[in-house]
Design a protein around this motif. Structure first.
Motif, PDB file in Angstrom:
ATOM      1  N   PRO A   1       6.061   5.190   3.197  1.00 19.76           N
ATOM      2  CA  PRO A   1       6.016   3.845   3.776  1.00 19.76           C
ATOM      3  C   PRO A   1       5.041   2.949   3.020  1.00 19.76           C
ATOM      4  O   PRO A   1       4.153   3.437   2.320  1.00 19.76           O
ATOM      5  CB  PRO A   1       5.530   4.088   5.199  1.00 19.76           C
ATOM      6  CG  PRO A   1       4.797   5.380   5.149  1.00 19.76           C
ATOM      7  CD  PRO A   1       5.420   6.191   4.063  1.00 19.76           C
ATOM      8  N   CYS A   2       5.238   1.638   3.185  1.00 17.04           N
ATOM      9  CA  CYS A   2       4.241   0.684   2.724  1.00 17.04           C
ATOM     10  C   CYS A   2       3.281   0.463   3.884  1.00 17.04           C
ATOM     11  O   CYS A   2       3.707   0.250   5.010  1.00 17.04           O
ATOM     12  CB  CYS A   2       4.892  -0.636   2.329  1.00 17.04           C
ATOM     13  SG  CYS A   2       3.694  -1.946   2.001  1.00 17.04           S
ATOM     14  N   ALA A   3       1.983   0.530   3.616  1.00 12.80           N
ATOM     15  CA  ALA A   3       1.007   0.470   4.705  1.00 12.80           C
ATOM     16  C   ALA A   3       0.285  -0.861   4.790  1.00 12.80           C
ATOM     17  O   ALA A   3      -0.557  -1.049   5.656  1.00 12.80           O
ATOM     18  CB  ALA A   3      -0.001   1.606   4.571  1.00 12.80           C
ATOM     19  N   GLU A   4       0.579  -1.783   3.883  1.00 12.37           N
ATOM     20  CA  GLU A   4      -0.122  -3.078   3.936  1.00 12.37           C
ATOM     21  C   GLU A   4       0.919  -4.165   4.175  1.00 12.37           C
ATOM     22  O   GLU A   4       1.914  -4.241   3.460  1.00 12.37           O
ATOM     23  CB  GLU A   4      -0.847  -3.316   2.606  1.00 12.37           C
ATOM     24  CG  GLU A   4      -1.645  -4.601   2.542  1.00 12.37           C
ATOM     25  CD  GLU A   4      -2.888  -4.548   3.391  1.00 12.37           C
ATOM     26  OE1 GLU A   4      -3.778  -3.749   3.097  1.00 12.37           O
ATOM     27  OE2 GLU A   4      -2.944  -5.312   4.371  1.00 12.37           O
TER      28      GLU A   4
ATOM     29  N   SER B   1       0.848  -1.188   0.000  1.00  8.75           N
ATOM     30  CA  SER B   1       0.000   0.000   0.000  1.00  8.75           C
ATOM     31  C   SER B   1       0.884   1.238   0.000  1.00  8.75           C
ATOM     32  O   SER B   1       1.731   1.421   0.867  1.00  8.75           O
ATOM     33  CB  SER B   1      -0.938  -0.001   1.217  1.00  8.75           C
ATOM     34  OG  SER B   1      -1.929   0.983   1.037  1.00  8.75           O
TER      35      SER B   1
ATOM     36  N   MET C   1       1.456   3.274  10.876  1.00 12.01           N
ATOM     37  CA  MET C   1       0.871   2.127  10.192  1.00 12.01           C
ATOM     38  C   MET C   1       0.695   0.957  11.160  1.00 12.01           C
ATOM     39  O   MET C   1       1.419   0.830  12.130  1.00 12.01           O
ATOM     40  CB  MET C   1       1.781   1.662   9.041  1.00 12.01           C
ATOM     41  CG  MET C   1       1.906   2.640   7.898  1.00 12.01           C
ATOM     42  SD  MET C   1       3.102   3.936   8.276  1.00 12.01           S
ATOM     43  CE  MET C   1       4.640   3.047   8.255  1.00 12.01           C
TER      44      MET C   1
ATOM     45  N   ASP D   1      -5.462   1.209   7.457  1.00 14.14           N
ATOM     46  CA  ASP D   1      -4.201   0.537   7.783  1.00 14.14           C
ATOM     47  C   ASP D   1      -3.344   1.285   8.795  1.00 14.14           C
ATOM     48  O   ASP D   1      -2.142   1.070   8.864  1.00 14.14           O
ATOM     49  CB  ASP D   1      -3.366   0.274   6.507  1.00 14.14           C
ATOM     50  CG  ASP D   1      -3.722  -1.065   5.889  1.00 14.14           C
ATOM     51  OD1 ASP D   1      -4.102  -1.976   6.640  1.00 14.14           O
ATOM     52  OD2 ASP D   1      -3.619  -1.194   4.661  1.00 14.14           O
TER      53      ASP D   1
ATOM     54  N   PHE E   1       1.755   4.910   0.480  1.00 12.15           N
ATOM     55  CA  PHE E   1       1.244   5.845   1.489  1.00 12.15           C
ATOM     56  C   PHE E   1       2.223   7.014   1.623  1.00 12.15           C
ATOM     57  O   PHE E   1       3.416   6.803   1.843  1.00 12.15           O
ATOM     58  CB  PHE E   1       1.117   5.090   2.816  1.00 12.15           C
ATOM     59  CG  PHE E   1       0.571   5.897   3.980  1.00 12.15           C
ATOM     60  CD1 PHE E   1      -0.330   6.938   3.791  1.00 12.15           C
ATOM     61  CD2 PHE E   1       0.942   5.586   5.282  1.00 12.15           C
ATOM     62  CE1 PHE E   1      -0.835   7.657   4.867  1.00 12.15           C
ATOM     63  CE2 PHE E   1       0.445   6.291   6.372  1.00 12.15           C
ATOM     64  CZ  PHE E   1      -0.443   7.336   6.160  1.00 12.15           C
TER      65      PHE E   1
END
Lengths: 222, 653
Positions: free
Chosen positions: A185-188, A152, B473, B405, A154
């Motif tokens: 950042p990656c959110a998943e 994700s 997150m 998220d 973000f």
């Protein structure tokens, strides 16, 4: 609590922040109302010797009121939201100033810039890992692609987030308004390297952006 | 209720079973309920420890977790007590999986559903006792498979409790092999357990209500369990199918979800959330039911808007099927659907609001008794309100773009599932304990447990809203890897300290539970309980003062802080010790038949309720379940079997 929001640096983010504040004030007011009523009842109606509870099974007028009023408020809230949603998600910009293709791949953002021909997949493309360069005050259209699992994309300061799904190309757009460096950042959850999957967005002034482009392509051609 | 069934059961009344048929393969709904309770409470310890391990990592990244330093440095997961990224992902995944499927569902649905439905509707048992027994043992099988996953090579599932494909379906992406397959297999098995339970509950309720127990005289907790059973009947097969498809993808190399080979990853999300959103209501509806049950009893007043409560639950049950897309606003699903799902989601907020207002209406004009179950019911209401209101943020698809998220979501669902379901669960245990075990849990210890849990629950989960607003997150291993999160690290530390306190706060409950069940009332044991509870509170007090003086990030308190902390700790410890010394009743003493002066039928049955529940004849119901403080009646309660002045007979309807 809203002072914890990171500074917003995109035009599109203002829509999100506005609705965030609407939700915040709406829920805080309702919460205070309910909490005060509850505290008052708990204190006032605590068991006292010789005082019997009221014998009542309810009140239809009240039931109708507390069904209709929340319905009305929520309806207004829905209507307020939908124009923003359409702007942010449905009205894909036809003539964005900058186009970039971002591919999520465990555990990097692979960022592809078209060359002067403006097309992806030609020889003059520039590919960088985890570094997104964009000019300030120009609308950026990003095509999100996935190479392996779902990620994700973000950027907290632009308020933008979009899942990246392998097998699909998903558009995301925003207009940064402030020069600087921001994290992506990656959110998943995407595997053991999820934490630390982090890119960088550099928002350049217009002059710097032109300089960066010139230099980057020169280096690439070396 | 047919007389033949009653007679058949009556004949069993004095039948003494052996150990195996009484305690293990029991057909009695009350024993099966207790079995589910034990299963859930044991798994709660496992789920809680997992949470504390990953909280430790979040507060003090990549340091040795206290108490786990002894682990060999060859361990894949926690070498010498250091949490590795994969172990962290596993802990997060399994904490959620266990809490949802092996704690809240077994206790709220399995235990309370089994225990309450026959007793409260005046039936002698469930419609299908053998199916009921199977439902429990299949759940145990599921729990064993789930637990086995911790011991296989590659570790347990580490793709989040939502198991998003293809991370979960292609082993190479996580390095988890057997673990994830066992996870899916366990959910497949557990779905059968729930399915058997649901069929049983629905059949029992439709066919076996005693004479006079019309639908609108059914207590609300039973209504809630009925609605839950319908949701379970329809939702669990979807989970089972999705789990089976995951197993096929992993083991037999099909490609339902793998896009590299033509599969569709979003199909998993649709299946999971099409099950998952009704599941959310499976978790919260029984909690709502318990709150609706406790509030009138301890307000000594009829529930406000009984019918509105029932219709609201039915509305929730229907609407819960058309809201799943709100979990997928940012998933890449066609955004036009986002608008539709936002609308349905806000519509489902309305019945929840109606229920809240009716609970407030019940408090209004009551004569409130602040017993431990009531404290939990009140906590349920206010915490559910917070959880419901924070849901408005993410129901708005636009705001969700930012908070999806993040920890805001984590805060939201913990307010609903812990603040809602788990508080109801503790309240329900304390309330029905006398009927379940024939003795009452102690009120003083219960109050210590309640207040500690209430305070530290809020200190753990409220600040998570702030983290979420800051963009923190979910499921990240080390927040210090991100510049924009570093300024919020003290909040992470505070949450973890509070989580440890929340864990310690469960000790009085454990003491209370065991001492009551096993009648441990020896003088030394009472002193031990008092001392340990006092130590827990004192220790928490000491740490709180140290943190107030030094801030979150300073590990070693100064001398001044130590002295102040010690003074506070001793004062608190003495206070708790003396309070318990003075207020604890004899532990495990026999409970009266109806300790709360409650109306519903379970309190008409003898304590402990025998096999078959009621004496030779079944009770006949002559009034609604919440006729408290009826004008003209001397007592402020009367069992549902008493006749009521015709003037008021219709008022309850």
């Amino acid at each position: 609590m809203m002072s914890w929001l990171p500074e917003n640096i995109s035009i599109e983010g203002e829509e999100i922040d506005f609705l965030f504040y609407v939700s915040y004030y709406l829920t805080v007011v309702v919460f205070i109302g309910v909490a005060v009523a509850m505290a008052y009842f708990i204190i006032k109606y605590r068991a006292k010797p010789g005082v019997k509870a009221k014998y009542t099974h309810g009140n239809n007028t009240l039931e109708i009121l507390w069904t209709v009023i929340p319905t009305f408020i929520l309806l207004v809230f829905i209507l307020m939201t939908q124009t923003s949603w359409a702007k942010l998600k449905l009205a894909i910009p036809q003539n964005p100033h900058v186009r970039v293709e971002v591919t999520g791949k465990q555990f990097n953002w692979i960022i592809r810039y078209p060359g002067d021909d403006g097309k992806f997949g030609t020889k003059d493309d520039l590919v960088l890992d985890n570094q997104l360069n964009v000019p300030v005050n120009k609308q950026v259209l990003i095509s999100l692609k996935g190479a392996d699992v779902i990620h994700s994309f973000f950027i907290p300061q632009t308020r933008m987030k979009q899942d990246v799904v392998p097998g699909r190309t998903i558009p995301l757009w925003f207009t940064p308004t402030k020069v600087g460096k921001y994290e992506i950042p990656c959110a998943e959850l995407c595997g053991f390297g999820h934490s630390g999957m982090n890119g960088e967005m550099i928002v350049h002034s217009e002059a710097d952006y032109a300089k960066w482009r010139k230099k980057a392509w020169e280096e690439k051609d070396k | 209720m047919s007389e033949t069934t009653a007679d058949a059961h009556g004949a069993h009344d004095h039948h003494e079973g052996g150990f195996w048929s009484t305690y293990v393969f029991s057909l009695d709904h009350k024993m099966i309920a207790r079995q589910f309770l034990w299963l859930g409470l044991i798994m709660m310890v496992v789920g809680g420890i997992l949470a504390l391990i990953f909280r430790w990592q979040l507060a003090w990244p990549e340091t040795q977790v206290w108490g786990f330093e002894w682990i060999s440095d060859e361990s894949e997961g926690m070498p010498e007590g250091y949490v590795t990224p994969n172990f962290y992902n596993m802990a997060v995944t399994m904490h959620a999986t266990i809490m949802v499927f092996l704690v809240v569902m077994p206790i709220l649905v399995g235990c309370f559903g089994n225990f309450l439905i026959p007793l409260m509707i005046g039936a002698r048992d469930m419609a299908f006792p053998v199916l009921n027994m199977l439902s429990f043992w299949v759940a145990v099988l599921g729990a064993v498979i789930m637990t086995a996953g911790f011991f296989v090579e590659g570790g347990h599932a580490a793709s989040g409790w939502t198991g998003y494909a293809p991370l979960s379906t292609v082993p190479e992406y996580t390095g988890v092999f057997m673990g994830q397959t066992l996870w899916a297999l366990s959910l497949f098995v557990l779905s059968f357990s729930s399915l058997m339970g649901s069929i049983n509950y629905i059949t029992t309720l439709i066919n076996m209500r005693t004479e006079g127990m019309t639908w609108f005289r059914v207590p609300l907790v039973v209504w809630s369990l009925f609605v839950t059973a319908i949701l379970g009947l329809l939702a669990l097969p979807i989970l089972g199918s999705a789990g089976a498809m995951m197993i096929f993808d992993r083991v037999f190399e099909t490609n339902f979800f793998n896009p590299a080979k033509g599969g569709e990853p979003l199909l998993w999300q649709h299946l999971f959330w099409y099950f998952g959103h009704p599941e959310v209501y499976i978790l919260i509806l029984p909690g709502m039911g318990i709150a609706s049950e406790l509030l009138p009893v301890f307000c000594r007043k009829p529930i406000f808007g009984y019918r509105a409560m029932v219709y609201a639950m039915l509305a929730i049950a229907f609407l819960s099927w058309i809201v799943w897309g709100h979990h997928m606003f940012q998933s890449g699903m066609n955004p036009a659907l986002g608008s539709a799902f936002m609308m349905t989601t806000l519509v489902i907020a309305i019945p929840s609001a109606i229920k809240t207002f009716n609970w407030l209406g019940t408090l209004w004009g009551g004569s409130i008794r602040f017993t431990v179950p009531m404290l939990h019911a009140l906590a349920f209401v206010i915490l559910f309100v917070i959880g419901g209101l924070s849901g408005i943020f993410m129901a708005s698809n636009v705001v969700d773009i930012y908070i999806h998220d993040t920890y805001f979501i984590v805060a939201h669902f913990h307010y609903v599932i812990f603040g809602g379901s788990v508080f109801a669960l503790f309240g329900g245990i304390q309330y029905w304990f006398p009927k379940m075990f024939g003795r009452a849990m102690d009120e003083a210890l219960g109050k210590v447990h309640f207040w500690l849990t209430f305070i530290f629950f809020n200190m753990v989960f409220f600040p998570m809203h702030i983290l979420g607003v800051g963009g923190h997150m979910r499921r990240i291993y080390n927040p210090m890897q991100y510049e924009f999160l570093q300024g919020m690290q003290p909040i992470n530390v505070m949450i973890t300290l509070s989580a440890l306190a929340l864990g310690l706060s469960q000790i009085p409950f454990v003491f209370n539970f065991f001492a009551t069940v096993f009648r441990w009332n020896a003088k030394w044991f009472r002193v031990l309980i008092q001392a340990v509870s006092a130590l827990v509170v004192g220790f928490i007090g000491y740490k709180s003062v140290a943190v107030m003086f030094e801030g979150m990030m300073e590990p070693e308190p100064s001398t001044g802080a130590r002295i102040a902390g010690t003074v506070v700790a001793v004062a608190l410890a003495v206070w708790i010790y003396r309070y318990l010394e003075k207020s604890m009743a004899p532990l495990g003493a026999d409970a009266p038949q109806n300790p709360w002066d409650a109306n519903t039928l379970e309190w008409v049955a003898p304590t402990p309720a025998p096999h078959g529940n009621f004496g030779p004849t079944l009770p006949v119901v002559r009034r609604g379940p919440y006729e408290y403080s009826v004008p003209g009646e001397e007592a402020d309660w009367a069992p549902q079997t008493e006749t009521i002045d015709p003037k008021y007979a219709e008022a309850g309807h």
